[in-house]
Design a protein around this motif. Structure first.
Motif, short mmCIF file in Angstrom:
data_model
loop_
_atom_site.label_atom_id
_atom_site.label_comp_id
_atom_site.label_asym_id
_atom_site.label_seq_id
_atom_site.Cartn_x
_atom_site.Cartn_y
_atom_site.Cartn_z
N PRO A 160 -2.68 12.94 -2.76
CA PRO A 160 -1.67 12.11 -3.42
C PRO A 160 -0.41 11.99 -2.57
O PRO A 160 -0.22 12.74 -1.62
N PHE A 161 0.43 11.00 -2.88
CA PHE A 161 1.80 11.04 -2.37
C PHE A 161 2.78 10.68 -3.47
O PHE A 161 2.53 9.77 -4.25
N GLY A 162 3.86 11.43 -3.53
CA GLY A 162 4.89 11.18 -4.54
C GLY A 162 4.31 11.22 -5.95
O GLY A 162 3.68 12.20 -6.34
N ARG A 163 4.50 10.13 -6.69
CA ARG A 163 4.02 10.08 -8.07
C ARG A 163 2.63 9.45 -8.15
O ARG A 163 2.16 9.14 -9.25
N LEU A 164 1.98 9.22 -7.02
CA LEU A 164 0.72 8.47 -7.00
C LEU A 164 -0.47 9.33 -6.61
O LEU A 164 -0.46 9.99 -5.56
N ILE A 165 -1.48 9.34 -7.49
CA ILE A 165 -2.78 9.92 -7.13
C ILE A 165 -3.71 8.72 -7.04
O ILE A 165 -3.80 7.95 -7.99
N TYR A 166 -4.33 8.52 -5.90
CA TYR A 166 -5.11 7.29 -5.77
C TYR A 166 -6.44 7.54 -5.07
O TYR A 166 -6.59 8.50 -4.32
N LEU A 167 -7.39 6.66 -5.37
CA LEU A 167 -8.72 6.73 -4.78
C LEU A 167 -8.98 5.45 -4.01
O LEU A 167 -8.65 4.36 -4.48
N MET A 168 -9.56 5.58 -2.83
CA MET A 168 -10.08 4.42 -2.10
C MET A 168 -11.32 4.90 -1.36
O MET A 168 -11.29 5.13 -0.16
N PRO A 169 -12.40 5.09 -2.10
CA PRO A 169 -13.59 5.74 -1.55
C PRO A 169 -14.34 4.84 -0.59
O PRO A 169 -14.15 3.62 -0.59
N ASN B 53 0.81 -1.21 0.00
CA ASN B 53 0.00 0.00 0.00
C ASN B 53 0.85 1.27 0.00
O ASN B 53 1.25 1.73 -1.06
N ALA B 54 1.09 1.83 1.19
CA ALA B 54 1.78 3.12 1.26
C ALA B 54 3.17 3.07 0.62
O ALA B 54 3.73 4.10 0.27
N GLY B 55 3.73 1.89 0.43
CA GLY B 55 5.04 1.76 -0.20
C GLY B 55 5.00 1.85 -1.72
O GLY B 55 6.01 1.61 -2.38
N GLY B 56 3.87 2.18 -2.32
CA GLY B 56 3.84 2.38 -3.76
C GLY B 56 2.59 1.88 -4.46
O GLY B 56 2.52 1.89 -5.69
N MET B 57 1.58 1.43 -3.72
CA MET B 57 0.34 0.94 -4.31
C MET B 57 0.66 -0.08 -5.41
O MET B 57 0.25 0.03 -6.56
N ARG B 58 1.45 -1.11 -5.01
CA ARG B 58 1.86 -2.14 -5.96
C ARG B 58 0.97 -3.37 -5.79
O ARG B 58 0.82 -3.87 -4.68
N GLY C 212 -8.17 2.64 -6.72
CA GLY C 212 -7.83 3.08 -8.07
C GLY C 212 -6.59 3.94 -8.00
O GLY C 212 -6.50 4.85 -7.17
N VAL C 213 -5.60 3.64 -8.86
CA VAL C 213 -4.31 4.32 -8.78
C VAL C 213 -3.96 4.94 -10.13
O VAL C 213 -4.06 4.28 -11.15
N VAL C 214 -3.57 6.22 -10.10
CA VAL C 214 -3.01 6.87 -11.29
C VAL C 214 -1.54 7.17 -10.96
O VAL C 214 -1.25 7.94 -10.04
N GLU C 215 -0.65 6.48 -11.69
CA GLU C 215 0.78 6.68 -11.42
C GLU C 215 1.34 7.66 -12.44
O GLU C 215 1.19 7.47 -13.64
N LEU C 216 1.98 8.72 -11.94
CA LEU C 216 2.53 9.76 -12.82
C LEU C 216 4.00 9.52 -13.08
O LEU C 216 4.65 8.73 -12.38
N PRO D 146 6.80 13.31 -9.46
CA PRO D 146 6.09 13.52 -8.19
C PRO D 146 5.30 14.83 -8.20
O PRO D 146 5.68 15.77 -8.90
N VAL D 147 4.24 14.88 -7.41
CA VAL D 147 3.45 16.11 -7.33
C VAL D 147 3.96 16.96 -6.16
O VAL D 147 4.62 16.45 -5.26
N ASP D 148 3.63 18.25 -6.21
CA ASP D 148 3.94 19.17 -5.11
C ASP D 148 2.66 19.37 -4.31
O ASP D 148 1.71 19.99 -4.79
N LEU D 149 2.65 18.83 -3.08
CA LEU D 149 1.41 18.87 -2.27
C LEU D 149 0.95 20.30 -1.97
O LEU D 149 -0.25 20.57 -1.94
N HIS D 150 1.91 21.22 -1.77
CA HIS D 150 1.54 22.62 -1.50
C HIS D 150 0.69 23.17 -2.63
O HIS D 150 -0.20 23.97 -2.43
N LYS D 151 1.00 22.69 -3.84
CA LYS D 151 0.34 23.24 -5.02
C LYS D 151 -0.91 22.44 -5.38
O LYS D 151 -1.95 23.00 -5.73
N ILE D 152 -0.81 21.10 -5.28
CA ILE D 152 -1.90 20.27 -5.82
C ILE D 152 -3.08 20.17 -4.86
O ILE D 152 -4.22 20.06 -5.29
#
Ligand SMILES: *Cc1c(COP(=O)(O)O)cnc(C)c1O
Length: 430
Positions: free
Chosen positions: A396-405, A221-226, A370-374, A377-383
């Motif tokens: 998101p964290f790092g390169r991952l935008i993910y949903l777990m509704p 999970n938190a280690g990369g949604m693999r 659901g995982v969208v891998e970029l 990496p994203v900038d949390l301050h901005k995104i």
């Protein structure tokens, strides 16, 4: 809430409070929540956000669920907490009964603790004490794949991915553990014999010191949604048996339906010796976790007058157990596999258009994840503010935008989450 009060609270928050993984001098923005119900938060400034995160895997039935609220109101009038040393109560006993009935048949003994990280500490201690009771006091280390995440306390951290877990910073304080490669990705990818060979060689070399092998089943999970092929778990079980190593499954994120089965373990044909559950256990109401084990480990530890050396102050908290009982009743009232399979279809159709964006490297879904891998990496301050402007809560964290509704989400809400992700990726990298 008036604007002045909002400003005062936000300012105090920034000055006084540490948030998860943030800086005190350069914090990311934090949004003030006033109410939450179903799959929506209401911010103090009047905005409404659709929740894509279930507050980190936990709020599976949505916020302020009437059945859980009612159960808690009732329990609070009876009592909220009594010490668990020398005393017991119906909410804890019922929860134990439910957990043993839901989890794989060999898991029969339940230890309650306050959080996921502590339940991992407990699992590691159980493994060490088991081997101690069997006359093997040298088995006190653990093997684990890289890219794992098992919590933030010291022993849990020692089995987290060494890079994500910043082992270099804590190198004098952490127990060195035995790392193997992460399982190759792809839920349907055929097994790689070289991977199993690596585990075999590691076990062959270190088994005299290894008490257990700890892994998140099917999804790291938190280690990369693999996502990886569950058949690896069957092979790992056989290797653990061959080398006298206990198998520990960390189902704290995957448990209670998230991957499409009640437990991710059920994607395989085997059972672990010890399993940790947490996060969604109380429907996201109150922190509670459990470490569940089999007779072999529990009775082994207790052989010849042995006792298990752990006992948190708030063990078996009655309010937490009550929330968990109400949440598990709801889980069992759904046809969970059908419900989560439906969410997977909705996530796939909402997220697959992201593949047309240049910056998107992969889109993958499993159950209600659901995982969208970029590629960057994203900038949390901005995104983070961009998502809030679009009326959604996604972190998101790092390169991952993910949903777990939450499982009660509707297709229309997932569609809105998907549109927001596409728009925000474009705006963030524009
Ligand atoms: C969140 C998590 C933990 C830690 O749980 P806490 O309640 O945050 O201490 C451990 N393992 C896994 C797989 C998790 O996702």
């Amino acid at each position: 809430m008036n604007q002045q009060e909002q400003q005062r609270l936000t300012e105090l928050d920034k000055q006084l409070l540490w948030h998860p993984y943030t800086s005190m001098s350069h914090p990311t923005p934090h949004f003030l929540v006033e109410r939450a119900a179903g799959c929506e938060f209401h911010l103090a400034d009047g905005r409404t956000l659709i929740d894509g995160m279930s507050s980190w895997w936990s709020v599976i039935h949505g916020y302020s669920h009437p059945a859980i609220n009612q159960a808690l109101h009732q329990q609070i009038d009876d009592f909220s907490h009594v010490m668990f040393g020398g005393l017991t109560h119906k909410p804890a006993i019922e929860l134990g009964e439910k957990l043993v009935a839901m989890t794989p048949p060999s898991l029969t003994r339940v230890f309650f603790s306050d959080s996921g990280s502590v339940s991992v500490e407990v699992a590691l201690k159980m493994a060490i004490q088991y081997w101690h009771s069997q006359g093997q006091p040298n088995k006190q280390h653990f093997a684990t794949p890289r890219s794992g995440y098992h919590g933030d306390t010291f022993a849990a951290m020692s089995v987290c991915d060494p890079v994500n877990g910043m082992h270099s910073m804590f190198n004098q304080a952490l127990t060195p553990q035995c790392f193997v490669s992460p399982p190759p990705t792809g839920i349907d990818t055929p097994l790689d014999p070289n991977y199993l060979k690596e585990i075999r060689e590691t076990f062959a070399e270190h088994h005299e010191h290894l008490a257990g092998f700890i892994i998140e089943p099917v999804v790291q999970n938190a280690g990369g949604m693999r996502f990886y092929n569950p058949a690896y778990l069957d092979e790992i079980r056989a290797l653990c048996d061959e080398f006298n190593i206990l198998l520990i499954f960390d189902e704290i994120a995957t448990g209670f339906g998230r991957t499409g089965k009640l437990f991710a373990t059920e994607h395989s044909n085997i059972e672990p010796d010890i399993m940790c559950v947490g996060k969604a256990l109380t429907g996201g109401y109150i922190t509670l976790a459990a470490t569940i084990t089999n007779d072999r480990v529990a009775l082994g530890i207790s052989d010849q007058g042995g006792v298990f050396m752990h006992g948190p102050t708030f063990m078996g908290n009655a309010l937490a157990c009550t929330a968990a009982n109400a949440s598990l009743d709801l889980v069992q009232s759904y046809d969970i596999e059908t419900k989560v399979a439906q969410i997977q279809v909705w996530l796939e159709s909402a997220l697959s258009p992201c593949l047309d964006l240049d910056l998107v490297r992969d889109v993958r879904c499993l159950g209600a994840i659901g995982v969208v891998e970029l590629s960057h990496p994203v900038d949390l301050h901005k995104i983070q503010p961009l998502f809030v402007e679009k009326g959604v809560w996604i972190r998101p964290f790092g390169r991952l935008i993910y949903l777990m509704p939450p499982y009660v989400i509707e297709q229309e809400q997932i569609t809105k989450l998907g549109h927001a992700i596409q728009a925000v990726i474009q705006a963030h990298f524009a």
